[in-house]
Enzyme design. Structure first.
Site, short mmCIF file in Angstrom:
data_model
loop_
_atom_site.label_atom_id
_atom_site.label_comp_id
_atom_site.label_asym_id
_atom_site.label_seq_id
_atom_site.Cartn_x
_atom_site.Cartn_y
_atom_site.Cartn_z
CE LYS A 105 -4.41 -1.66 1.70
NZ LYS A 105 -5.43 -1.64 2.76
CE LYS A 188 -8.78 -8.79 -2.40
NZ LYS A 188 -9.93 -8.78 -1.54
CE LYS A 191 -15.44 -4.23 1.37
NZ LYS A 191 -14.17 -3.85 2.02
P1 ADP Z 1 -12.20 -5.83 -0.61
O1 ADP Z 1 -11.00 -6.12 -1.47
O2 ADP Z 1 -13.47 -6.14 -1.30
O3 ADP Z 1 -12.15 -4.44 -0.02
P2 ADP Z 1 -11.38 -6.77 1.97
O4 ADP Z 1 -9.93 -6.79 1.68
O5 ADP Z 1 -11.92 -5.67 2.80
O6 ADP Z 1 -12.18 -6.85 0.59
O7 ADP Z 1 -11.77 -8.17 2.62
C1 ADP Z 1 -12.94 -8.37 3.41
C2 ADP Z 1 -13.15 -9.86 3.55
O8 ADP Z 1 -13.61 -10.42 2.31
C3 ADP Z 1 -11.90 -10.66 3.89
O9 ADP Z 1 -12.27 -11.70 4.76
C4 ADP Z 1 -11.42 -11.19 2.57
O10 ADP Z 1 -10.67 -12.39 2.70
C5 ADP Z 1 -12.73 -11.44 1.83
N1 ADP Z 1 -12.58 -11.23 0.40
C6 ADP Z 1 -12.40 -10.04 -0.22
N2 ADP Z 1 -12.34 -10.17 -1.54
C7 ADP Z 1 -12.49 -11.50 -1.79
C8 ADP Z 1 -12.50 -12.28 -2.98
N3 ADP Z 1 -12.36 -11.72 -4.17
N4 ADP Z 1 -12.68 -13.62 -2.87
C9 ADP Z 1 -12.82 -14.19 -1.66
N5 ADP Z 1 -12.82 -13.51 -0.50
C10 ADP Z 1 -12.65 -12.19 -0.55
NA NA Z 2 -10.09 -3.29 0.99
#
Ligand code: ADP
Ligand code: NA
Length: 321
Positions: A105, A188, A191
């Protein structure tokens, strides 16, 4: 999860919420919306408050039951920030600097946009875990290093001042639970993705999600077959299909043998609409009564407070505060 968007995406649902709701029977579970962590990114105050409420509503809509689990907002429980400070004083500068998420980051944002909160982010996460004497922490692979740091801090504190913390074990969710972007199936689904063309939102109109599925990137091979290496797009759709229906991937391959991607995508779109239609409706219903939602969150925060304060009082006692 951080309240970093108006809606969660289906990777959050499949990779986290579906697993979490299954833990509710066997464990005394604590789930939180980590708004203090969200401050490490720029936020509009009114929007942050709204995103926090929306994220909590989606947890509940997805089956996290505030009567069976403790579901609260991180900033409502003061002990998180207090314990994070104490833990920061036993965390090595080099140790924190080795966290790959921080390195990624800070590189991405550049030195001028990297704040100290981003650096101490894993220390606050350690406090989130240790306050509740957690035995297990269900996390994705990307969070494993942070849970390792949490274990090190718990062991260090316990050895130096006497046992105050349970040393937690990470439970890493299987690789198959990872969902990729529909337009860029080696990245991946997130959001915080730059473009949302390949992201399926929990709160989107199901018809819109169906359209995104029909437009998902595939390949020219034409057979519905799992092959992560050579067919990442189709494999990703198979994983989503399997996760939402509880079917094994080979059975889905059989069902669509000799049929085109169009049929398969239509089938998946139906599955997605069926699963998320009701989830979305429940979330919208909860959001239509914010006072009631706030009441539920306050009651849960009070429950979390009780446990967290007990740990913090013991810590303060042991270190001489
Ligand atoms: P994002 O990338 O959507 O902001 P976060 O990093 O905040 O997601 O992760 C929140 C939760 O969702 C964590 O437990 C993470 O492992 C899970 N998670 C996020 N994106 C995925 C994905 N593409 N596939 C599976 N699990 C995910
Ligand atoms: Na995030």
């Amino acid at each position: 999860m951080q309240p970093s968007a108006d809606s969660l995406q289906i990777g959050n649902y499949i990779g986290a919420l579906m697993q979490w709701r299954n833990l509710q029977d066997a464990y005394d579970a604590f789930f939180s919306v980590v708004d203090l962590h969200a401050l490490t990114q720029p936020n509009d105050p009114a929007e942050l408050r709204e995103k926090t409420r929306r994220t909590a509503a989606q947890y509940i809509a997805a089956g996290i039951e505030p009567s069976r689990s403790t579901l609260y907002v991180q900033s409502h429980v003061r002990a998180h920030a207090e314990l994070a400070w104490v833990l920061s004083t036993i965390t090595g500068f080099g140790e924190a600097g080795r966290m790959t998420q921080f390195k990624d980051k800070s590189q991405r944002y550049g030195a001028d946009n990297t704040n100290v909160g981003l650096f101490t982010y894993p220390v606050l996460m350690a406090a989130d875990i240790l306050l509740y004497q957690a035995d297990i922490v269900p996390v994705g692979d990307d969070q494993k290093q942070h849970v390792e740091l949490t274990r090190d801090l718990a062991e260090r504190f316990n050895a130096r001042y006497g046992t105050a913390f349970t040393v937690p074990t990470p439970v890493i969710q299987k690789e198959t639970a990872r969902i990729y972007d529909l337009q860029n199936p080696t990245a991946k689904m997130s959001k915080s993705a730059e473009s949302d063309a390949g992201v399926l939102w929990l709160l989107d109109d199901p018809a819109k999600s169906a359209k995104k599925i029909m437009r998902a990137v595939t390949d020219s091979d034409g057979s519905v077959r799992f092959d992560r290496e050579n067919k990442p797009g189709v494999s990703n759709l198979l994983v989503i299909y399997a996760a939402l229906t509880g079917t094994q991937i080979p059975a889905i391959e059989d069902e669509y043998a000799g049929r085109g991607y169009g049929d398969f995508k239509k089938g998946l779109a139906e599955v997605v609409v069926e699963e998320f239609g009701p989830v979305r409706q429940r979330a919208l219903d909860l959001l239509a009564d914010p006072a009631e939602l706030d009441r539920v969150l306050a009651a849960n925060a009070a429950r979390a407070d009780e446990v967290a304060d007990r740990t913090l009082a013991d810590v303060y006692d042991k270190i001489g505060l």
